[in-house]
Scaffold this motif. Structure first.
Motif, mmCIF file in Angstrom:
data_model
loop_
_atom_site.group_PDB
_atom_site.id
_atom_site.type_symbol
_atom_site.label_atom_id
_atom_site.label_comp_id
_atom_site.label_asym_id
_atom_site.label_seq_id
_atom_site.Cartn_x
_atom_site.Cartn_y
_atom_site.Cartn_z
ATOM 1 N N LYS A 8 2.103 -9.207 -2.678
ATOM 2 C CA LYS A 8 3.497 -9.241 -2.226
ATOM 3 C C LYS A 8 4.451 -9.504 -3.383
ATOM 4 N N GLU A 11 4.854 -6.316 -5.302
ATOM 5 C CA GLU A 11 5.726 -5.395 -4.565
ATOM 6 C C GLU A 11 7.190 -5.808 -4.712
ATOM 7 N N ALA A 16 9.641 -1.859 -3.356
ATOM 8 C CA ALA A 16 8.788 -1.201 -2.363
ATOM 9 C C ALA A 16 8.626 0.291 -2.651
ATOM 10 N N PHE A 19 6.072 0.641 -5.448
ATOM 11 C CA PHE A 19 4.806 -0.033 -5.192
ATOM 12 C C PHE A 19 3.708 0.946 -4.785
ATOM 13 N N THR A 110 2.204 -5.480 3.307
ATOM 14 C CA THR A 110 3.166 -4.835 2.411
ATOM 15 C C THR A 110 3.795 -3.627 3.113
ATOM 16 N N TYR A 112 3.227 -0.691 1.929
ATOM 17 C CA TYR A 112 2.354 0.428 1.576
ATOM 18 C C TYR A 112 1.583 0.919 2.787
#
Length: 114
Positions: A8, A11, A16, A19, A110, A112
């Motif tokens: 985290k 990120e 974001a 990432f 996250t 992702y």
């Protein structure tokens, strides 16, 4: 196995949007390095130390805590001229398990989405 706080933080640090790109590059590079280890039955001390050092650093950056520790322990052995003592099958298996846990948990922890 995965240090989600580290993930985290990474990120947050890179954003974001970037990432996901970092994760893809990490997995591609580490998959390639680990695939090379899968094929090796023995490796010289210096080559083993170099390979495991690369993997340790990459893994630590993306929060693969247990895998990074395993690579670090193997690197230490190789630096002591004991590369033959490194259990490469265990290192590879730990990467596979860590990668699976990461890809399963990343959408929860996250932005992702694999």
């Amino acid at each position: 196995m995965i240090n989600w706080d580290q993930v985290k933080q990474l990120e947050e640090d890179i954003g974001a949007e970037d990432f996901g790109d970092i994760v893809v590059v990490f997995i591609e590079e580490v998959d390639e390095a680990v695939d090379a280890l899968r094929e090796i039955t023995s490796m010289g001390d210096d080559d083993m130390a170099t390979a495991l050092h690369f993997l340790k650093g990459s893994a630590a950056n993306l929060g693969f805590a247990d895998f990074a520790a395993s690579c670090g322990a193997g690197e230490d052995l190789a630096n002591k001229q004991q590369a033959a003592e490194v259990d490469l099958q265990s290192v590879v298996a730990l990467y596979d398990a860590s990668k699976s846990e990461f890809l399963t948990g990343a959408p929860v922890h996250t932005s992702y989405q694999p």
